[in-house]
Design a protein around this motif. Structure first.
Motif, PDB file in Angstrom:
ATOM      1  N   VAL A   1      -0.669  -0.246  24.420  1.00 44.46           N
ATOM      2  CA  VAL A   1      -0.734  -0.939  23.098  1.00 44.46           C
ATOM      3  C   VAL A   1       0.032  -0.254  21.843  1.00 44.46           C
ATOM      4  CG1 VAL A   1      -2.421  -1.646  21.088  1.00 44.46           C
ATOM      5  CG2 VAL A   1      -2.966  -1.520  23.709  1.00 44.46           C
ATOM      6  N   THR A   2       0.823  -0.945  21.231  1.00 45.68           N
ATOM      7  CA  THR A   2       1.865  -0.637  20.112  1.00 45.68           C
ATOM      8  C   THR A   2       1.338  -1.278  19.097  1.00 45.68           C
ATOM      9  OG1 THR A   2       3.536  -0.157  21.553  1.00 45.68           O
ATOM     10  CG2 THR A   2       4.074  -0.081  19.304  1.00 45.68           C
ATOM     11  N   LEU A   3       1.148  -0.550  17.677  1.00 41.29           N
ATOM     12  CA  LEU A   3       0.698  -0.964  16.441  1.00 41.29           C
ATOM     13  C   LEU A   3       2.031  -0.870  15.531  1.00 41.29           C
ATOM     14  CD1 LEU A   3      -1.259  -1.937  14.060  1.00 41.29           C
ATOM     15  CD2 LEU A   3      -1.795   0.461  13.824  1.00 41.29           C
ATOM     16  N   ILE A   4       2.744  -1.952  15.131  1.00 49.21           N
ATOM     17  CA  ILE A   4       3.958  -1.998  14.361  1.00 49.21           C
ATOM     18  C   ILE A   4       3.676  -2.480  12.913  1.00 49.21           C
ATOM     19  CG2 ILE A   4       6.274  -2.846  13.956  1.00 49.21           C
ATOM     20  CD1 ILE A   4       6.299  -3.531  17.257  1.00 49.21           C
ATOM     21  N   LEU A   5       4.154  -1.346  11.945  1.00 48.30           N
ATOM     22  CA  LEU A   5       3.977  -1.599  10.387  1.00 48.30           C
ATOM     23  C   LEU A   5       5.346  -2.158  10.050  1.00 48.30           C
ATOM     24  CD1 LEU A   5       1.797   1.469   9.447  1.00 48.30           C
ATOM     25  CD2 LEU A   5       1.072  -0.715  10.468  1.00 48.30           C
ATOM     26  N   LEU A   6       5.536  -3.244   9.634  1.00 44.63           N
ATOM     27  CA  LEU A   6       6.800  -3.873   9.079  1.00 44.63           C
ATOM     28  C   LEU A   6       7.290  -3.351   7.925  1.00 44.63           C
ATOM     29  CD1 LEU A   6       5.810  -7.756  10.504  1.00 44.63           C
ATOM     30  CD2 LEU A   6       7.550  -5.796  11.584  1.00 44.63           C
ATOM     31  N   GLY A   7       6.886  -2.210   7.388  1.00 41.11           N
ATOM     32  CA  GLY A   7       7.449  -2.004   6.060  1.00 41.11           C
ATOM     33  C   GLY A   7       6.801  -2.410   4.773  1.00 41.11           C
ATOM     34  N   ASP A   8       7.396  -1.713   3.846  1.00 44.43           N
ATOM     35  CA  ASP A   8       6.789  -2.086   2.201  1.00 44.43           C
ATOM     36  C   ASP A   8       5.205  -1.711   2.269  1.00 44.43           C
ATOM     37  OD1 ASP A   8       9.070  -2.850   1.402  1.00 44.43           O
ATOM     38  OD2 ASP A   8       8.587  -4.744   0.885  1.00 44.43           O
ATOM     39  N   LEU A   9       5.094  -0.409   2.820  1.00 47.04           N
ATOM     40  CA  LEU A   9       3.537   0.076   2.659  1.00 47.04           C
ATOM     41  C   LEU A   9       2.933   0.287   1.290  1.00 47.04           C
ATOM     42  CD1 LEU A   9       3.485   2.386   5.719  1.00 47.04           C
ATOM     43  CD2 LEU A   9       2.811   0.133   5.913  1.00 47.04           C
ATOM     44  N   ILE A  10       4.065   0.707   0.333  1.00 47.75           N
ATOM     45  CA  ILE A  10       3.974   1.254  -0.818  1.00 47.75           C
ATOM     46  C   ILE A  10       4.275   0.295  -1.850  1.00 47.75           C
ATOM     47  CG2 ILE A  10       4.673   3.318   0.057  1.00 47.75           C
ATOM     48  CD1 ILE A  10       7.200   3.256  -1.559  1.00 47.75           C
ATOM     49  N   ASP A  11       4.129   0.758  -3.299  1.00 52.61           N
ATOM     50  CA  ASP A  11       4.428  -0.165  -4.207  1.00 52.61           C
ATOM     51  C   ASP A  11       3.605  -1.401  -4.645  1.00 52.61           C
ATOM     52  OD1 ASP A  11       6.442   1.687  -4.536  1.00 52.61           O
ATOM     53  OD2 ASP A  11       8.030   0.320  -4.313  1.00 52.61           O
ATOM     54  N   ARG A  12       3.326  -1.757  -5.837  1.00 53.36           N
ATOM     55  CA  ARG A  12       2.621  -2.948  -6.344  1.00 53.36           C
ATOM     56  C   ARG A  12       1.226  -2.745  -6.345  1.00 53.36           C
ATOM     57  NH1 ARG A  12       6.880  -7.491  -3.895  1.00 53.36           N
ATOM     58  NH2 ARG A  12       8.272  -7.268  -5.740  1.00 53.36           N
ATOM     59  N   GLY A  13       0.474  -2.688  -5.040  1.00 47.12           N
ATOM     60  CA  GLY A  13      -0.823  -2.535  -5.169  1.00 47.12           C
ATOM     61  C   GLY A  13      -1.304  -1.154  -5.652  1.00 47.12           C
ATOM     62  N   PRO A  14      -2.857  -0.724  -5.733  1.00 47.84           N
ATOM     63  CA  PRO A  14      -3.025   0.250  -6.295  1.00 47.84           C
ATOM     64  C   PRO A  14      -3.123   1.626  -5.604  1.00 47.84           C
ATOM     65  CG  PRO A  14      -5.101  -1.065  -5.261  1.00 47.84           C
ATOM     66  CD  PRO A  14      -3.498  -1.981  -5.219  1.00 47.84           C
ATOM     67  N   ASP A  15      -2.850   1.708  -3.981  1.00 48.63           N
ATOM     68  CA  ASP A  15      -3.112   3.008  -3.558  1.00 48.63           C
ATOM     69  C   ASP A  15      -2.120   3.120  -2.307  1.00 48.63           C
ATOM     70  OD1 ASP A  15      -4.090   5.153  -2.396  1.00 48.63           O
ATOM     71  OD2 ASP A  15      -6.246   4.648  -1.803  1.00 48.63           O
ATOM     72  N   SER A  16      -0.788   3.227  -2.901  1.00 46.92           N
ATOM     73  CA  SER A  16       0.342   3.533  -1.872  1.00 46.92           C
ATOM     74  C   SER A  16       0.082   4.813  -1.161  1.00 46.92           C
ATOM     75  CB  SER A  16       1.489   3.624  -2.791  1.00 46.92           C
ATOM     76  OG  SER A  16       1.820   2.475  -3.250  1.00 46.92           O
ATOM     77  N   SER A  17      -0.397   5.862  -1.829  1.00 46.63           N
ATOM     78  CA  SER A  17      -0.653   7.297  -1.285  1.00 46.63           C
ATOM     79  C   SER A  17      -1.648   7.220  -0.166  1.00 46.63           C
ATOM     80  CB  SER A  17      -1.026   8.022  -2.347  1.00 46.63           C
ATOM     81  OG  SER A  17      -2.407   8.011  -2.698  1.00 46.63           O
TER      82      SER A  17
ATOM     83  N   ALA B   1       7.587  12.754 -10.312  1.00 43.61           N
ATOM     84  CA  ALA B   1       7.379  12.176  -8.939  1.00 43.61           C
ATOM     85  C   ALA B   1       7.663  13.190  -7.825  1.00 43.61           C
ATOM     86  CB  ALA B   1       8.232  11.173  -9.130  1.00 43.61           C
ATOM     87  N   ARG B   2       8.651  13.908  -7.991  1.00 42.93           N
ATOM     88  CA  ARG B   2       8.999  15.005  -6.930  1.00 42.93           C
ATOM     89  C   ARG B   2       8.106  15.936  -6.879  1.00 42.93           C
ATOM     90  NH1 ARG B   2      15.339  15.428  -9.052  1.00 42.93           N
ATOM     91  NH2 ARG B   2      16.311  13.892  -7.697  1.00 42.93           N
ATOM     92  N   ARG B   3       7.324  16.239  -7.827  1.00 45.81           N
ATOM     93  CA  ARG B   3       6.132  17.302  -7.685  1.00 45.81           C
ATOM     94  C   ARG B   3       4.711  16.382  -6.911  1.00 45.81           C
ATOM     95  NH1 ARG B   3       7.555  18.448 -12.858  1.00 45.81           N
ATOM     96  NH2 ARG B   3       5.810  17.346 -13.642  1.00 45.81           N
ATOM     97  N   ALA B   4       4.840  15.119  -7.227  1.00 41.33           N
ATOM     98  CA  ALA B   4       3.656  14.577  -6.800  1.00 41.33           C
ATOM     99  C   ALA B   4       3.499  14.049  -5.513  1.00 41.33           C
ATOM    100  CB  ALA B   4       3.328  13.247  -7.993  1.00 41.33           C
ATOM    101  N   VAL B   5       4.902  13.530  -4.934  1.00 40.76           N
ATOM    102  CA  VAL B   5       4.652  13.085  -3.589  1.00 40.76           C
ATOM    103  C   VAL B   5       4.961  14.075  -2.790  1.00 40.76           C
ATOM    104  CG1 VAL B   5       5.824  11.567  -2.060  1.00 40.76           C
ATOM    105  CG2 VAL B   5       5.877  10.866  -4.530  1.00 40.76           C
TER     106      VAL B   5
END
Length: 247
Positions: free
Chosen positions: A51-67, A138-142
């Protein structure tokens, strides 16, 4: 009319393989967690497979919990190998953090503020700080580990008759000659094309209320950050099926 929607091409995966691909998450950890659990249950109900789980990108931005989404994706799942495809939002964020070009203002405007909030950048900095202040924060936080993982996201993945990519491909160009600019950003030239691409393209990036199934592509971006609908496709042999969260 619409005869081009019909096709004799029946893409398939190699025997013994099963794939789940997830559309653009955009910071919606709540939906991501629910969909991953639905996929786990679906997989458990089927015969054993690789089994392979593929995430097609744009995990981040816009919604509340990118991290949170990035942490969840980095952790993977014990029942599948997890492969993350680079989206345009990840690519821009990495370029911003690396100081490539004057991209910070644009990134903040199309979802970057929400991402930085999730990594703990103060609202006072986001709203009142200079670009230098925001970039330093940003550089300190990520976290370095999250940033390194994002940098290792793949541009694409080919499995059997399927080609997984974030935005799409340039019609008429062989799949092994595609460039990242198109893989990350292309829209109309790809979306409107009726050409055969040498594989079934599974992609995100371009929002629709429902899955787009065409003879040459399958679009999975159902606008989760705003619609509450995060969509996945399951593939095995010549079979395909869809799952989605609904707020």
């Amino acid at each position: 009319m619409f005869g081009w929607l019909k096709s004799s091409f029946e893409p398939s995966l190699p025997p013994g393989h099963r794939v789940y691909a997830v559309g653009d998450v955009h910071g919606r950890l709540d939906l991501f967690d629910r969909l991953i659990e639905s996929i786990r249950q679906d997989n458990a109900a089927r015969p054993a497979a690789e089994v392979t789980l593929i995430l097609l990108g744009d995990l981040i931005d816009r919604g509340p919990d990118s991290s949170g989404v990035v942490d969840r994706a980095r952790a993977g799942v014990p029942w599948a190998r997890t492969i993350a495809i680079m989206g345009n939002h990840e690519a821009v964020m990495l370029d911003v953090l690396d100081g490539k070009g004057d991209l910070l203002r644009n990134w903040l405007g199309f979802g970057g503020k929400a991402a930085l909030r999730s990594w703990g950048v103060a609202e006072s900095v986001l709203e009142g700080g200079s670009q230098e202040d925001i970039l330093d924060a940003a550089r300190r936080a990520v976290p370095a580990a999250a940033r390194a993982w994002l940098g290792r996201m793949r541009p694409n993945l080919r499995m059997g008759d399927y080609y997984f990519v974030h935005a799409g491909i340039r019609p008429g160009v062989p799949l092994d000659k595609q460039i990242d600019e198109d893989r990350l950003w292309i829209r109309e030239d790809f979306l409107e094309s009726k050409k055969k691409h040498g594989a079934m393209i599974v992609h995100g990036h371009s929002i629709n209320t429902e899955v787009e199934e065409r003879t040459n592509r399958i679009g999975l971006d159902t606008g989760a950050y705003a619609s509450g609908r995060l969509t996945a496709i399951g593939l095995e042999g010549r079979e395909r099926w869809f799952m989605a969260t609904v707020d």
